[in-house]
Design an enzyme around this catalytic site. Structure first.
Site, PDB file in Angstrom:
ATOM      1  N   PRO A  65      -5.240 -10.028   2.561  1.00 40.84           N
ATOM      2  CA  PRO A  65      -6.301 -11.073   2.477  1.00 40.84           C
ATOM      3  C   PRO A  65      -7.596 -10.900   1.997  1.00 40.84           C
ATOM      4  O   PRO A  65      -8.191 -11.880   1.486  1.00 40.84           O
ATOM      5  CB  PRO A  65      -6.223 -11.772   4.077  1.00 40.84           C
ATOM      6  CG  PRO A  65      -6.037 -10.697   4.809  1.00 40.84           C
ATOM      7  CD  PRO A  65      -4.811  -9.801   3.878  1.00 40.84           C
ATOM      8  N   PHE A  66      -8.152  -9.707   2.057  1.00 40.83           N
ATOM      9  CA  PHE A  66      -9.313  -9.296   1.489  1.00 40.83           C
ATOM     10  C   PHE A  66      -9.200  -8.897  -0.096  1.00 40.83           C
ATOM     11  O   PHE A  66     -10.404  -8.636  -0.414  1.00 40.83           O
ATOM     12  CB  PHE A  66      -9.960  -8.206   2.447  1.00 40.83           C
ATOM     13  CG  PHE A  66      -9.992  -8.674   3.711  1.00 40.83           C
ATOM     14  CD1 PHE A  66     -11.023  -9.278   4.288  1.00 40.83           C
ATOM     15  CD2 PHE A  66      -8.941  -8.018   4.708  1.00 40.83           C
ATOM     16  CE1 PHE A  66     -10.988  -9.792   5.615  1.00 40.83           C
ATOM     17  CE2 PHE A  66      -8.705  -8.272   6.138  1.00 40.83           C
ATOM     18  CZ  PHE A  66     -10.085  -9.251   6.387  1.00 40.83           C
ATOM     19  N   GLY A  99      -4.337  -5.153  -4.268  1.00 41.42           N
ATOM     20  CA  GLY A  99      -4.620  -4.196  -5.373  1.00 41.42           C
ATOM     21  C   GLY A  99      -3.796  -3.055  -5.371  1.00 41.42           C
ATOM     22  O   GLY A  99      -2.717  -3.157  -4.853  1.00 41.42           O
ATOM     23  N   ASP A 100      -4.299  -1.681  -5.713  1.00 39.42           N
ATOM     24  CA  ASP A 100      -3.633  -0.701  -5.887  1.00 39.42           C
ATOM     25  C   ASP A 100      -3.076   0.033  -4.575  1.00 39.42           C
ATOM     26  O   ASP A 100      -2.098   0.591  -4.311  1.00 39.42           O
ATOM     27  CB  ASP A 100      -4.173   0.421  -6.760  1.00 39.42           C
ATOM     28  CG  ASP A 100      -4.249  -0.086  -8.235  1.00 39.42           C
ATOM     29  OD1 ASP A 100      -3.639  -1.027  -8.626  1.00 39.42           O
ATOM     30  OD2 ASP A 100      -5.236   0.412  -8.946  1.00 39.42           O
TER      31      ASP A 100
END
Length: 260
Positions: A158-159, A215-216
């Site tokens: 969620p960030f 992200g990754d």
């Protein structure tokens, strides 16, 4: 005005004339082939042959809808497609997919049950073709032809994406997954290595795939969690996907570029 036939050599699996919702008074002729849905407007009568061809490669799903009121004898089915569109960006131009939904009103019979059966037949036929299930004009098209919905475990940070990952997921990802009749469980990670711990403890037989929405870093956790399991040789065969919602998304970009 009689509708034009599909292209020469294309077998017509289904054909019908339906209304459009919410466009009252509009009528369309629909022809379904193995590769496309052909839509031709009949009423209001067009000045030229206004046919829309929806390639089934762009369709993710088709749903029947409940009638609006108990007095409404019509049934409805909606086709959900995501065609490539050109779009303007800050520098140059790019291509993306834009949702295109069409809802048709089945009203040829005097009672709802018969109209609903027609709507269900069209929805099932379209789903079969999207999933690669072979059907022909002689096939008895019933929902029993369809497999059980695939089950995905969605892991979301969620960030990610400056805190917009959840909003992006709810706005774009979950509606598309629902339209595609995919069953899912969405889990938001709460701390570093949370996804790693979850993946190490899941029953892999319950899932058809894991999707990292971040992200990754989250994908890194998922892969390491699978490799750290006692049954890692079997678990690592689990399909894993990534939907980029971080700030850089370099890994997702490289994967999608090579996959395309």
């Amino acid at each position: 005005m009689s509708p034009s036939p599909p292209p020469l050599g294309a077998e017509t699996l289904l054909h019908g004339e339906f209304g459009a919702y919410p466009s009252k008074g509009s009528r369309y002729a629909l022809s379904l082939t193995r590769t496309a849905l052909h839509i031709q407007r009949l009423v209001p009568k067009p000045e030229t042959d206004q046919r829309t061809v929806v390639p089934l490669a762009e369709v993710v799903g088709c749903h029947t809808l409940h009638n609006r009121t108990s007095a409404d004898r019509a049934a409805y089915f909606s086709v959900y497609a995501y065609p490539l569109k050109k779009r303007k960006v800050a520098v140059g131009s790019g291509r993306g997919r834009q949702r295109a939904a069409r809802t048709f009103q089945v009203d040829g019979a005097d009672d709802y049950e018969k109209n609903q059966a027609v709507a269900e037949k069209w929805a099932t036929a379209i789903k079969c073709l999207v999933l690669g299930i072979p059907i022909s004009s002689d096939t008895d098209i019933t929902p029993s032809l369809l497999p059980r919905p695939p089950r995905l475990l969605l892991l979301l940070n969620p960030f990610g994406g400056r805190g917009l990952a959840l909003q992006w997921c709810q706005t774009h990802v979950l509606p598309m997954i629902t339209e595609a009749d995919i069953s899912f469980n969405l889990i938001q990670t709460e701390r570093p290595n949370h996804a790693r711990e979850l993946v190490k403890g899941i029953n892999v037989a319950e899932w058809d795939g894991i999707v990292a929405i971040s992200g990754d870093g989250l994908l890194y956790e998922v892969l390491n969690g699978l490799m750290e399991r006692p049954d890692w040789e079997q678990a690592i065969k689990m399909p894993v996907g990534i939907l980029p919602s971080g700030s850089g998304n370099a890994l997702a970009g490289a994967i999608n570029c090579n996959a395309g």
